[in-house]
Motif scaffolding. Structure first.
Motif, PDB file in Angstrom:
ATOM      1  N   UNK A 239      29.044  -1.344   7.361  1.00  0.00           N
ATOM      2  CA  UNK A 239      27.776  -2.014   7.678  1.00  0.00           C
ATOM      3  C   UNK A 239      26.704  -1.295   6.972  1.00  0.00           C
ATOM      4  N   UNK A 240      26.036  -1.934   5.922  1.00  0.00           N
ATOM      5  CA  UNK A 240      25.040  -1.259   5.114  1.00  0.00           C
ATOM      6  C   UNK A 240      23.591  -1.412   6.129  1.00  0.00           C
TER       7      UNK A 240
ATOM      8  N   UNK B 100      27.993   4.328   5.974  1.00  0.00           N
ATOM      9  CA  UNK B 100      28.174   2.916   6.235  1.00  0.00           C
ATOM     10  C   UNK B 100      29.405   2.399   6.890  1.00  0.00           C
ATOM     11  N   UNK B 101      30.199   3.222   7.407  1.00  0.00           N
ATOM     12  CA  UNK B 101      31.375   3.001   8.165  1.00  0.00           C
ATOM     13  C   UNK B 101      31.052   3.229   9.700  1.00  0.00           C
ATOM     14  N   UNK B 102      31.376   1.817  10.373  1.00  0.00           N
ATOM     15  CA  UNK B 102      30.870   1.673  11.868  1.00  0.00           C
ATOM     16  C   UNK B 102      32.026   1.128  12.458  1.00  0.00           C
ATOM     17  N   UNK B 103      32.163   1.172  13.774  1.00  0.00           N
ATOM     18  CA  UNK B 103      33.183   0.513  14.632  1.00  0.00           C
ATOM     19  C   UNK B 103      32.511  -0.573  15.281  1.00  0.00           C
ATOM     20  N   UNK B 104      33.183  -1.908  15.176  1.00  0.00           N
ATOM     21  CA  UNK B 104      32.713  -2.951  15.741  1.00  0.00           C
ATOM     22  C   UNK B 104      33.769  -3.534  17.031  1.00  0.00           C
TER      23      UNK B 104
ATOM     24  N   UNK C 236      17.900  -3.157  13.448  1.00  0.00           N
ATOM     25  CA  UNK C 236      18.564  -3.332  12.166  1.00  0.00           C
ATOM     26  C   UNK C 236      18.833  -4.881  12.258  1.00  0.00           C
ATOM     27  N   UNK C 237      18.131  -5.581  11.587  1.00  0.00           N
ATOM     28  CA  UNK C 237      18.211  -7.115  11.468  1.00  0.00           C
ATOM     29  C   UNK C 237      18.213  -7.727  13.056  1.00  0.00           C
ATOM     30  N   UNK C 238      19.247  -8.420  13.288  1.00  0.00           N
ATOM     31  CA  UNK C 238      19.397  -8.875  14.581  1.00  0.00           C
ATOM     32  C   UNK C 238      20.116  -7.904  15.683  1.00  0.00           C
ATOM     33  N   UNK C 239      20.199  -6.656  15.198  1.00  0.00           N
ATOM     34  CA  UNK C 239      20.900  -5.591  16.156  1.00  0.00           C
ATOM     35  C   UNK C 239      19.844  -4.782  16.853  1.00  0.00           C
ATOM     36  N   UNK C 240      20.182  -4.734  18.237  1.00  0.00           N
ATOM     37  CA  UNK C 240      19.130  -3.911  19.033  1.00  0.00           C
ATOM     38  C   UNK C 240      20.028  -2.430  19.348  1.00  0.00           C
ATOM     39  N   UNK C 241      19.012  -1.398  19.087  1.00  0.00           N
ATOM     40  CA  UNK C 241      19.300  -0.137  19.341  1.00  0.00           C
ATOM     41  C   UNK C 241      19.192   0.459  21.025  1.00  0.00           C
ATOM     42  N   UNK C 242      20.173   1.008  21.196  1.00  0.00           N
ATOM     43  CA  UNK C 242      20.287   1.577  22.671  1.00  0.00           C
ATOM     44  C   UNK C 242      20.561   3.245  22.525  1.00  0.00           C
ATOM     45  N   UNK C 243      19.538   3.943  22.623  1.00  0.00           N
ATOM     46  CA  UNK C 243      19.734   5.243  22.609  1.00  0.00           C
ATOM     47  C   UNK C 243      19.617   5.958  24.167  1.00  0.00           C
TER      48      UNK C 243
END
Length: 123
Positions: free
Chosen positions: A120-121, A105-109, A55-62
């Motif tokens: 966060x959309x 769209x509700x996330x924890x930062x 997601x953009x500059x964000x990397x996913x870890x699963x």
């Protein structure tokens, strides 16, 4: 209640640093196997997927298992921030279509500023 899998998003991290952290937190990681833009390995018996710039500059870890040291995404995100010192985002809990798009769209930062709920959309 334990989540069936864990997914977090990291801002400034690379998969070698992730493997080093997971090797300490869970079990030694197997070598990464790249398939297209995705990287996969195993931390012990837990399948791990790393998707750079999911997601953009964000990397996913699963982490595809309920058998992690963390009961949910938030516990894992806190541990990742503590170990790696990078901003981490995660969903506040499970989500289903019935919950509506606003809840999606509700996330924890988690960052050096502390923890906060953000919008966060990602779509």
């Amino acid at each position: 209640m334990r989540q069936p899998d864990i997914e977090i998003y990291l801002r400034d991290a690379e998969h070698p640093a992730i493997a080093a952290w997971l090797s300490t937190a869970i079990a030694p990681c197997s070598p990464w196997q790249q398939k297209g833009q995705t990287y996969k390995c195993r931390a012990g018996d837990i399948p791990v997927t790393w998707l750079p710039k999911a997601v953009g500059k964000w990397h996913s870890l699963l982490l595809e298992s309920a058998n992690t040291p963390w009961a949910d995404d938030l516990e894992c995100a806190r541990a990742a921030f503590a170990a790696l010192g990078v901003e981490v985002r995660c969903a506040p809990g499970g989500w289903s279509e019935e919950d509506g798009l606003e809840d999606a769209d509700r996330w924890l930062r988690i960052s050096s500023d502390g923890e906060e709920t953000i919008t966060w959309r990602t779509g």
